[in-house]
Design an enzyme around this catalytic site. Structure first.
Site, PDB file in Angstrom:
ATOM      1  N   TYR A 186       0.825  -1.216   0.000  1.00  0.00           N
ATOM      2  CA  TYR A 186       0.000   0.000   0.000  1.00  0.00           C
ATOM      3  C   TYR A 186       0.860   1.268   0.000  1.00  0.00           C
ATOM      4  O   TYR A 186       0.585   2.223  -0.732  1.00  0.00           O
ATOM      5  CB  TYR A 186      -0.959  -0.005   1.197  1.00  0.00           C
ATOM      6  CG  TYR A 186      -1.777   1.258   1.245  1.00  0.00           C
ATOM      7  CD1 TYR A 186      -2.661   1.568   0.204  1.00  0.00           C
ATOM      8  CD2 TYR A 186      -1.623   2.174   2.287  1.00  0.00           C
ATOM      9  CE1 TYR A 186      -3.377   2.754   0.206  1.00  0.00           C
ATOM     10  CE2 TYR A 186      -2.337   3.359   2.290  1.00  0.00           C
ATOM     11  CZ  TYR A 186      -3.207   3.642   1.253  1.00  0.00           C
ATOM     12  OH  TYR A 186      -3.910   4.819   1.244  1.00  0.00           O
TER      13      TYR A 186
ATOM     14  N   ALA B  89      -2.347   8.650   3.736  1.00  0.00           N
ATOM     15  CA  ALA B  89      -3.431   7.987   4.464  1.00  0.00           C
ATOM     16  C   ALA B  89      -2.880   6.950   5.441  1.00  0.00           C
ATOM     17  O   ALA B  89      -1.771   6.451   5.278  1.00  0.00           O
ATOM     18  CB  ALA B  89      -4.346   7.298   3.456  1.00  0.00           C
TER      19      ALA B  89
ATOM     20  N   SER C 149      -4.209  13.752   6.212  1.00  0.00           N
ATOM     21  CA  SER C 149      -5.104  13.217   5.185  1.00  0.00           C
ATOM     22  C   SER C 149      -6.544  13.102   5.697  1.00  0.00           C
ATOM     23  O   SER C 149      -6.777  12.829   6.879  1.00  0.00           O
ATOM     24  CB  SER C 149      -4.609  11.828   4.777  1.00  0.00           C
ATOM     25  OG  SER C 149      -5.588  11.140   4.029  1.00  0.00           O
TER      26      SER C 149
ATOM     27  N   TYR D  16     -10.568  15.326   0.687  1.00  0.00           N
ATOM     28  CA  TYR D  16     -11.221  14.652  -0.434  1.00  0.00           C
ATOM     29  C   TYR D  16     -12.690  15.053  -0.349  1.00  0.00           C
ATOM     30  O   TYR D  16     -13.315  14.887   0.708  1.00  0.00           O
ATOM     31  CB  TYR D  16     -11.113  13.135  -0.293  1.00  0.00           C
ATOM     32  CG  TYR D  16      -9.755  12.558  -0.646  1.00  0.00           C
ATOM     33  CD1 TYR D  16      -9.156  12.819  -1.874  1.00  0.00           C
ATOM     34  CD2 TYR D  16      -9.087  11.722   0.245  1.00  0.00           C
ATOM     35  CE1 TYR D  16      -7.921  12.273  -2.201  1.00  0.00           C
ATOM     36  CE2 TYR D  16      -7.851  11.167  -0.074  1.00  0.00           C
ATOM     37  CZ  TYR D  16      -7.275  11.452  -1.305  1.00  0.00           C
ATOM     38  OH  TYR D  16      -6.060  10.908  -1.631  1.00  0.00           O
TER      39      TYR D  16
ATOM     40  N   THR E  51      -7.398  17.846  -2.817  1.00  0.00           N
ATOM     41  CA  THR E  51      -6.752  16.922  -3.756  1.00  0.00           C
ATOM     42  C   THR E  51      -7.651  16.711  -4.961  1.00  0.00           C
ATOM     43  O   THR E  51      -8.821  16.344  -4.816  1.00  0.00           O
ATOM     44  CB  THR E  51      -6.440  15.587  -3.049  1.00  0.00           C
ATOM     45  OG1 THR E  51      -5.519  15.876  -1.997  1.00  0.00           O
ATOM     46  CG2 THR E  51      -5.812  14.582  -4.002  1.00  0.00           C
TER      47      THR E  51
ATOM     48  N   ARG F 227      -3.390   0.072  -8.384  1.00  0.00           N
ATOM     49  CA  ARG F 227      -2.088  -0.332  -7.827  1.00  0.00           C
ATOM     50  C   ARG F 227      -2.085  -1.843  -7.687  1.00  0.00           C
ATOM     51  O   ARG F 227      -2.859  -2.412  -6.908  1.00  0.00           O
ATOM     52  CB  ARG F 227      -1.870   0.347  -6.484  1.00  0.00           C
ATOM     53  CG  ARG F 227      -1.961   1.871  -6.645  1.00  0.00           C
ATOM     54  CD  ARG F 227      -2.313   2.593  -5.393  1.00  0.00           C
ATOM     55  NE  ARG F 227      -2.827   3.924  -5.701  1.00  0.00           N
ATOM     56  CZ  ARG F 227      -3.440   4.701  -4.830  1.00  0.00           C
ATOM     57  NH1 ARG F 227      -3.597   4.309  -3.586  1.00  0.00           N
ATOM     58  NH2 ARG F 227      -3.884   5.880  -5.194  1.00  0.00           N
TER      59      ARG F 227
ATOM     60  N   LYS G 281      -4.157  20.576  -4.831  1.00  0.00           N
ATOM     61  CA  LYS G 281      -3.069  19.586  -4.934  1.00  0.00           C
ATOM     62  C   LYS G 281      -3.363  18.603  -6.066  1.00  0.00           C
ATOM     63  O   LYS G 281      -4.440  17.986  -6.104  1.00  0.00           O
ATOM     64  CB  LYS G 281      -2.961  18.812  -3.611  1.00  0.00           C
ATOM     65  CG  LYS G 281      -1.988  17.634  -3.645  1.00  0.00           C
ATOM     66  CD  LYS G 281      -1.848  17.020  -2.262  1.00  0.00           C
ATOM     67  CE  LYS G 281      -0.837  15.905  -2.200  1.00  0.00           C
ATOM     68  NZ  LYS G 281      -1.351  14.606  -2.618  1.00  0.00           N
TER      69      LYS G 281
ATOM     70  N   HIS H  18       0.506  12.648  -7.113  1.00  0.00           N
ATOM     71  CA  HIS H  18       0.071  11.716  -6.076  1.00  0.00           C
ATOM     72  C   HIS H  18       1.129  10.612  -5.870  1.00  0.00           C
ATOM     73  O   HIS H  18       0.793   9.456  -5.593  1.00  0.00           O
ATOM     74  CB  HIS H  18      -1.273  11.096  -6.450  1.00  0.00           C
ATOM     75  CG  HIS H  18      -2.192  10.858  -5.290  1.00  0.00           C
ATOM     76  ND1 HIS H  18      -3.306  11.601  -5.047  1.00  0.00           N
ATOM     77  CD2 HIS H  18      -2.157   9.945  -4.290  1.00  0.00           C
ATOM     78  CE1 HIS H  18      -3.937  11.144  -3.971  1.00  0.00           C
ATOM     79  NE2 HIS H  18      -3.251  10.137  -3.479  1.00  0.00           N
TER      80      HIS H  18
ATOM     81  N   ARG I 282       0.785   7.333  -7.924  1.00  0.00           N
ATOM     82  CA  ARG I 282      -0.208   6.336  -7.507  1.00  0.00           C
ATOM     83  C   ARG I 282      -1.506   6.424  -8.306  1.00  0.00           C
ATOM     84  O   ARG I 282      -2.395   5.603  -8.122  1.00  0.00           O
ATOM     85  CB  ARG I 282      -0.528   6.520  -6.018  1.00  0.00           C
ATOM     86  CG  ARG I 282       0.666   6.273  -5.138  1.00  0.00           C
ATOM     87  CD  ARG I 282       0.474   6.843  -3.742  1.00  0.00           C
ATOM     88  NE  ARG I 282      -0.457   6.133  -2.899  1.00  0.00           N
ATOM     89  CZ  ARG I 282      -0.206   5.006  -2.272  1.00  0.00           C
ATOM     90  NH1 ARG I 282       0.957   4.431  -2.414  1.00  0.00           N
ATOM     91  NH2 ARG I 282      -1.108   4.435  -1.489  1.00  0.00           N
TER      92      ARG I 282
ATOM     93  N   GLY J  48       6.697  14.757  -4.654  1.00  0.00           N
ATOM     94  CA  GLY J  48       6.899  13.630  -5.569  1.00  0.00           C
ATOM     95  C   GLY J  48       8.364  13.325  -5.768  1.00  0.00           C
ATOM     96  O   GLY J  48       9.094  14.091  -6.410  1.00  0.00           O
ATOM     97  N   GLY J  49       8.801  12.217  -5.170  1.00  0.00           N
ATOM     98  CA  GLY J  49      10.142  11.705  -5.448  1.00  0.00           C
ATOM     99  C   GLY J  49      11.280  12.408  -4.740  1.00  0.00           C
ATOM    100  O   GLY J  49      12.439  12.115  -5.015  1.00  0.00           O
ATOM    101  N   VAL J  50      10.972  13.319  -3.824  1.00  0.00           N
ATOM    102  CA  VAL J  50      12.053  14.028  -3.118  1.00  0.00           C
ATOM    103  C   VAL J  50      12.715  13.052  -2.145  1.00  0.00           C
ATOM    104  O   VAL J  50      12.067  12.545  -1.227  1.00  0.00           O
ATOM    105  CB  VAL J  50      11.500  15.251  -2.350  1.00  0.00           C
ATOM    106  CG1 VAL J  50      12.590  15.874  -1.485  1.00  0.00           C
ATOM    107  CG2 VAL J  50      10.914  16.269  -3.309  1.00  0.00           C
TER     108      VAL J  50
HETATM  109  C1  LIG Z   1       0.682   5.544   1.239  1.00  0.00           C
HETATM  110  C2  LIG Z   1       0.295   6.876   0.638  1.00  0.00           C
HETATM  111  C3  LIG Z   1      -0.930   7.397   0.928  1.00  0.00           C
HETATM  112  C4  LIG Z   1      -1.303   8.633   0.400  1.00  0.00           C
HETATM  113  N1  LIG Z   1      -2.493   9.176   0.761  1.00  0.00           N
HETATM  114  C5  LIG Z   1      -2.831  10.398   0.292  1.00  0.00           C
HETATM  115  C6  LIG Z   1      -4.017  11.023   0.728  1.00  0.00           C
HETATM  116  O1  LIG Z   1      -4.744  10.500   1.568  1.00  0.00           O
HETATM  117  N2  LIG Z   1      -4.311  12.220   0.209  1.00  0.00           N
HETATM  118  C7  LIG Z   1      -3.512  12.854  -0.719  1.00  0.00           C
HETATM  119  O2  LIG Z   1      -3.834  13.955  -1.180  1.00  0.00           O
HETATM  120  N3  LIG Z   1      -2.364  12.293  -1.126  1.00  0.00           N
HETATM  121  C8  LIG Z   1      -1.988  11.093  -0.633  1.00  0.00           C
HETATM  122  N4  LIG Z   1      -0.815  10.540  -1.023  1.00  0.00           N
HETATM  123  C9  LIG Z   1       0.073  11.265  -1.952  1.00  0.00           C
HETATM  124  C10 LIG Z   1       1.043  12.171  -1.175  1.00  0.00           C
HETATM  125  O3  LIG Z   1       0.389  13.255  -0.597  1.00  0.00           O
HETATM  126  C11 LIG Z   1       2.125  12.743  -2.078  1.00  0.00           C
HETATM  127  O4  LIG Z   1       1.538  13.336  -3.193  1.00  0.00           O
HETATM  128  C12 LIG Z   1       3.134  11.686  -2.542  1.00  0.00           C
HETATM  129  O5  LIG Z   1       3.353  10.714  -1.556  1.00  0.00           O
HETATM  130  C13 LIG Z   1       4.458  12.381  -2.874  1.00  0.00           C
HETATM  131  O6  LIG Z   1       5.373  11.468  -3.381  1.00  0.00           O
HETATM  132  P1  LIG Z   1       6.514  10.751  -2.502  1.00  0.00           P
HETATM  133  O7  LIG Z   1       5.852   9.672  -1.746  1.00  0.00           O
HETATM  134  O8  LIG Z   1       7.446  10.280  -3.556  1.00  0.00           O
HETATM  135  O9  LIG Z   1       7.129  11.810  -1.605  1.00  0.00           O
HETATM  136  C14 LIG Z   1      -0.419   9.316  -0.482  1.00  0.00           C
HETATM  137  C15 LIG Z   1       0.826   8.779  -0.769  1.00  0.00           C
HETATM  138  C16 LIG Z   1       1.199   7.561  -0.218  1.00  0.00           C
HETATM  139  C17 LIG Z   1       2.561   7.016  -0.530  1.00  0.00           C
END
Ligand SMILES: Cc1cc2nc3c(=O)[nH]c(=O)nc-3n(C[C@H](O)[C@H](O)[C@H](O)COP(=O)(O)O)c2cc1C
Length: 368
Positions: A37, A92, A119, A143, A169, A178, A246, A270, A273, A302-304
């Site tokens: 997940y 989340a 979240s 959301y 978001t 996924r 976002k 995201h 994802r 993202g990816g930092v």
């Molecule tokens: C396990 C997981 C759950 C996430 N849940 C949410 C969420 O509930 N709401 C949301 O806007 N983004 C969610 N995201 C996206 C993150 O806010 C973010 O955009 C993303 O993780 C950034 O990339 P990184 O993991 O490479 O830093 C989630 C990401 C992950 C990995």
């Protein structure tokens, strides 16, 4: 470079000195469902991978003989002073990583003087997180649900609890596919629950995330797929908080966000994802920044994974970056201390990168 003291079991050969170390360590600690997940991207995971590798196509142009005896990372973001341009992205279900979940993560952000984003689908409630980290600058990620009353109640609770911005978001009106989650039949374990939803609501939700049909069904049945730009007016009418959008990946949408009264945009896919094949987040920055021309603050995630990633994103025009998975790996590693370690590593690497670049964030070029 500083690091928090290691957990007692850590040996010299397993010292965590970068985010990659934290990732490896977390992978060994989390069960298959949670690993899937947290770490999966959508489909073939092209975007997941490119989010990380895209930074490598940018090169830094260091300037010499600049006084770097003091590298200042502090700045003001939406009226709040923060210690560094690195904050915590919403993710989340953080209790899957550690029993203290979101509260530990928010305390880490508080201790480090930066922003924590909670979240909607968290395993600790808005009020619990507010009580755990009263001094943190806290944003609430929203959301929009088909049930607008429930959505409005959450917004009001976040505002009452002292959250200072909403993060809307806009890239998850459908749920990315996924494969790990499909294969594992991912669902929230019975001892955890989605803490922001009241019991009455969950009772009426068929296929709740805690039941066998899992999160995909929950999102599909609860999130509002009809959400569009005009709904921003509705959201702004029910809150005094600034609304950050976002999931912006194009200059066209950045301009629409500005036209519809957003308080800022977060360039994000995201974490790879949602739409696989989407461009890397860092590659989307420059056109968005250029289109907005200072009308709105631009943030990104993202990816930092290292300080040099941060300096590149800042040089491309982001005011601040946010990290998702590194905080989950930190939590899995050692709760609040691990989350703080993730932020400490990135902060110190950023300070080093800025010093070695002569602090000239604008003097960057691109290769390839
Ligand atoms: C396990 C997981 C759950 C996430 N849940 C949410 C969420 O509930 N709401 C949301 O806007 N983004 C969610 N995201 C996206 C993150 O806010 C973010 O955009 C993303 O993780 C950034 O990339 P990184 O993991 O490479 O830093 C989630 C990401 C992950 C990995």
């Amino acid at each position: 470079m500083s690091a928090l003291p290691a957990p007692p079991s850590q040996t010299m050969s397993s010292v965590v000195c970068c985010i990659d170390d934290l990732e490896r360590s977390a992978l060994a600690r989390l069960d298959k469902n949670t690993n899937g997940y947290y770490n999966a991207g959508a489909d073939a995971e092209q975007t997941l991978k490119e989010n990380v590798t895209a930074y490598q196509r940018y090169r830094l142009r260091p300037r010499a003989l600049v006084d770097i005896s003091h590298v200042d990372l502090t700045q003001t973001v939406l009226g709040h002073r923060v210690s560094m341009p690195i904050g915590v992205a919403p993710s989340a279900m953080q209790k899957l990583a550690h029993p203290d979940g979101e509260c530990a993560n928010a305390r880490a952000a508080e201790a480090m003087g930066t922003i924590y984003t909670l979240s909607t689908i968290s395993t600790s409630s808005i009020e619990e997180v507010a009580a755990a980290a009263p001094k943190a600058v806290k944003w609430f990620q929203l959301y929009v649900l088909k049930n607008r009353d429930m959505t409005q109640r959450m917004v009001e609770r976040a505002e009452r609890a002292g959250f200072s911005a909403l993060v809307l978001t806009v890239d998850a009106q459908m749920f990315g596919k996924r494969l790990a989650d499909v294969r594992n039949g991912f669902k929230l374990p019975p001892h955890l629950s989605l803490a922001n939803f009241d019991e009455e609501y969950k009772k009426n939700v068929k296929g709740s995330v805690e039941q066998s049909s899992g999160i995909s069904h929950f999102v599909t049945s609860q999130f509002d797929p009809s959400l569009c730009w005009t709904d921003l007016a509705w959201l702004r009418s029910i809150t005094k908080l600034p609304v950050l959008v976002k999931g912006i990946m194009t200059p066209e949408d950045a301009l629409l966000a500005a036209e519809h009264g957003a308080g800022g945009v977060i360039v994000s896919n995201h974490g790879g994802r949602q739409l696989d094949g989407c461009l890397a987040a860092v590659d989307a920055l420059r056109p968005v920044v250029a289109a907005l021309a200072g009308r709105l603050p631009v943030f990104m995630d993202g990816g930092v994974r290292r300080g040099t990633d941060v300096i590149k994103a800042l040089a491309l025009g982001a005011q601040m970056v946010f990290v998702g998975r590194p905080m989950l790996w930190g939590l899995a590693y050692d709760g609040q201390r691990g989350a703080q370690l993730a932020l400490t590593l990135l902060r110190d690497e950023l300070r080093l990168a800025m010093g070695l670049c002569g602090e000239q964030l604008t003097a960057l070029g691109r290769e390839g």
